[in-house]
Design an enzyme around this catalytic site. Sequence first.
Site, mmCIF file in Angstrom:
data_model
loop_
_atom_site.group_PDB
_atom_site.id
_atom_site.type_symbol
_atom_site.label_atom_id
_atom_site.label_comp_id
_atom_site.label_asym_id
_atom_site.label_seq_id
_atom_site.Cartn_x
_atom_site.Cartn_y
_atom_site.Cartn_z
ATOM 1 N N TYR A 124 0.803 -1.223 0.000
ATOM 2 C CA TYR A 124 0.000 0.000 0.000
ATOM 3 C C TYR A 124 0.838 1.275 0.000
ATOM 4 C CZ TYR A 124 -4.202 -2.785 1.099
ATOM 5 O OH TYR A 124 -5.247 -3.672 1.068
ATOM 6 N N LYS A 173 3.217 -14.952 3.589
ATOM 7 C CA LYS A 173 3.139 -15.752 2.363
ATOM 8 C C LYS A 173 4.563 -15.914 1.838
ATOM 9 C CE LYS A 173 0.673 -17.794 -0.864
ATOM 10 N NZ LYS A 173 -0.388 -18.815 -0.710
ATOM 11 N N ASP A 206 -3.350 -17.839 3.422
ATOM 12 C CA ASP A 206 -4.545 -18.533 2.920
ATOM 13 C C ASP A 206 -5.054 -19.546 3.939
ATOM 14 O OD1 ASP A 206 -2.131 -19.727 2.373
ATOM 15 O OD2 ASP A 206 -2.575 -20.282 0.313
ATOM 16 N N ASP A 230 -5.263 -5.864 6.381
ATOM 17 C CA ASP A 230 -6.487 -5.190 5.953
ATOM 18 C C ASP A 230 -7.608 -6.211 5.808
ATOM 19 O OD1 ASP A 230 -8.258 -3.349 4.930
ATOM 20 O OD2 ASP A 230 -7.255 -3.122 2.997
ATOM 21 N N ASP A 234 -10.902 -7.331 8.795
ATOM 22 C CA ASP A 234 -12.333 -7.305 8.462
ATOM 23 C C ASP A 234 -12.957 -8.684 8.626
ATOM 24 O OD1 ASP A 234 -12.324 -4.599 7.856
ATOM 25 O OD2 ASP A 234 -13.518 -4.872 6.042
#
Length: 336
Positions: A124, A173, A206, A230, A234
């Site tokens: 980001y 990851k 994942d 992020d 949520d």
Amino acid sequence: MTQTIAVIRGDGIGPEIMDATLHVLDAMQLGISYEFVEAGLAAYEAQGELLPAATLASIAKHRIALKSPLSTPIGEGFSSINVSLRRHFDLYANVRPAISFPNTKSRYQDIDILTVRENTEGAYIGEGQHLSADGETATLTQKITRKGSERIVRYAFEAAKAAGRKKVTVVHKANILKTTSGLFLRVAREVASRYPEIGFNEMIVDNCCMQLVMRPEQFDVIVTTNLFGDIISDLCAGLVGGLGLAPGANIGAEVAIFEAVHGSAPDIAGRGIANPTALLLGAGQMLSHMGREDDARRLRRAIVATMEARDGTTPDLGGNGTTQGFAAAIAARVNG
Ligand code: ATP
Ligand code: MG
């Protein structure tokens, strides 16, 4: 002794949930006073600026701000005020608790997960964005630094220690994103080795998403990079009943800003039915950050007891109460 914090009442339902939150804090007799400053649409209308210098100065001076949701005016060329605040004060840690509350429609009980998201690096940073002339190929630069990884993982372990939490899970990851996620994971292992008293495990992002949905009770503190954080934070909010109950903190070395995760909810603004709980829980995070863990616990206990009794709960929780009525019911329990 009195401490002063900067308070931004915000836009949409912002003023309603802030008034409710301050009503509860006042009932707690904390000796905290407020300097009210403007940002967002309210500031734009009154002062012609979304983020006035006086607002930044007040936050810098008091080092702690409690903030309601902000709107940006409709139209081109306005960038997010939350992003501006994050950049200006280098608020590197986005900290979001997801805790089960009684009498909600959530799928799980007994969830208590703290997500610590790195807030300044990763995917980001807005660098290296390129779209080829034919519009067929897009690229983007991700950046991970040792310094950035070190401070966020350290923050996660310190937060775990302060709250008596038992385990930190680093989410990555590194098997695919070998350079960026690989560096983050290596640094996380180093930092973890300095906290032998706190458990540590690693999980690929994942698999983490699947585990969160299937066995969320295995998680305590999660620390991860910007993009994964992020999404995961949520996901965690969804596990415990959604936006009305999700607070967040943005923490830097000098300044910390506490808020509700949800937006200004223009669809219900002005009707006195918004749920103030997310902002109240943000105020609870603020009290913990100030080292006032007993007060933070007192506030959370009062919220839980009020929801347990379904006393004045707002429509999003299935009740027919009002923002102020719910806050009054909580305020009546903070000293009991
Ligand atoms: P913004 O543009 O400021 O992000 P939004 O409408 O896109 O606003 P939210 O404000 O996050 O997004 O609201 C999403 C939905 O959740 C809306 O239907 C809103 O009414 C509801 N909602 C959000 N916060 C609350 C709250 N505190 N109490 C009750 N409902 C809420
Ligand atoms: Mg929104």
